[in-house]
Design a protein around this motif. Sequence first.
Motif, short mmCIF file in Angstrom:
data_model
loop_
_atom_site.label_atom_id
_atom_site.label_comp_id
_atom_site.label_asym_id
_atom_site.label_seq_id
_atom_site.Cartn_x
_atom_site.Cartn_y
_atom_site.Cartn_z
N GLY A 2 0.86 -1.20 0.09
CA GLY A 2 0.01 -0.09 -0.03
C GLY A 2 0.96 1.26 -0.11
N LYS A 3 0.34 2.27 0.10
CA LYS A 3 0.96 3.66 0.00
C LYS A 3 0.42 4.60 0.97
N ILE A 4 1.38 5.28 1.88
CA ILE A 4 0.94 6.28 2.84
C ILE A 4 1.60 7.67 2.31
N THR A 5 0.72 8.84 2.45
CA THR A 5 1.30 10.10 1.98
C THR A 5 1.72 11.12 3.34
N PHE A 6 2.88 11.35 3.33
CA PHE A 6 3.42 12.25 4.50
C PHE A 6 3.52 13.56 3.99
N ILE A 7 3.05 14.58 4.58
CA ILE A 7 3.04 15.97 4.18
C ILE A 7 3.51 16.79 5.35
N GLU A 8 4.73 17.37 4.91
CA GLU A 8 5.64 18.30 5.86
C GLU A 8 4.80 19.56 5.86
N HIS A 9 5.30 20.40 6.98
CA HIS A 9 4.53 21.60 7.42
C HIS A 9 4.59 22.43 6.51
N ASP A 10 5.40 22.48 5.42
CA ASP A 10 5.60 23.37 4.21
C ASP A 10 4.44 22.90 3.01
N GLN A 11 3.92 21.71 3.16
CA GLN A 11 3.09 21.07 2.39
C GLN A 11 3.90 20.33 1.26
N THR A 12 5.21 20.14 1.37
CA THR A 12 5.91 18.95 0.82
C THR A 12 5.28 17.74 0.96
N LYS A 13 4.84 16.94 -0.20
CA LYS A 13 4.37 15.52 -0.14
C LYS A 13 5.28 14.34 -0.48
N HIS A 14 5.29 13.53 0.29
CA HIS A 14 6.18 12.39 0.09
C HIS A 14 5.33 11.33 0.11
N VAL A 15 5.31 10.21 -0.88
CA VAL A 15 4.44 9.19 -1.02
C VAL A 15 5.36 7.76 -0.67
N ALA A 16 5.10 7.29 0.02
CA ALA A 16 5.91 5.85 0.60
C ALA A 16 5.08 4.67 0.46
N GLU A 17 5.59 3.52 -0.08
CA GLU A 17 5.00 2.27 0.00
C GLU A 17 5.26 1.54 1.34
N PHE A 18 4.24 0.76 1.60
CA PHE A 18 4.59 0.00 3.13
C PHE A 18 4.08 -1.33 2.89
N LYS A 19 4.63 -2.03 3.77
CA LYS A 19 4.28 -3.49 4.05
C LYS A 19 3.40 -3.45 5.19
N THR A 20 2.10 -4.19 5.17
CA THR A 20 1.36 -4.41 6.33
C THR A 20 2.24 -4.91 7.55
N GLY A 21 1.96 -4.18 8.58
CA GLY A 21 2.82 -4.75 9.91
C GLY A 21 3.80 -3.67 10.37
N SER A 22 4.35 -2.99 9.41
CA SER A 22 5.08 -1.79 9.63
C SER A 22 4.56 -0.60 10.50
N SER A 23 5.24 -0.04 11.27
CA SER A 23 4.87 1.14 11.82
C SER A 23 5.10 2.37 10.87
N VAL A 24 4.41 3.46 11.28
CA VAL A 24 4.37 4.68 10.37
C VAL A 24 5.59 5.28 10.45
#
Length: 106
Positions: A2-24
């Motif tokens: 799956g994918k999770i999007t991290f948005i920095e305080h300046d609104q810069t976005k980073h999309v990362a793939e994940f494996k179930t069971g990992s922590s954020v």
Amino acid sequence: MGKITFIEHDQTKHVAEFKTGSSVMQIAVDNLIPGIDGDCGGECACGTCHVIVSDDWFRKTGTPGGEEEQMLSMTPERESTSRLGCQVVITDEMDGMTVHLPEFQM
């Protein structure tokens, strides 16, 4: 994966793939997401993996435990949907989740 999007305080976005069971936190560290330090290695002891979960995703992250609540109580940028990334274990239903990063970590 799956994918999770991290948005920095300046609104810069980073999309990362994940494996179930990992922590954020682990996903952020593995993908070199700026703003997530994870200094304690995921032991809920430092507060340097503070994330603010989007309202529509917050209920899927579970309920913060006592230790997490204690760490979050010391976080100046705490929001009602704040979590420590080390305490949020990813499930398949979190595919597409968005989390925001505070300007400063503890």
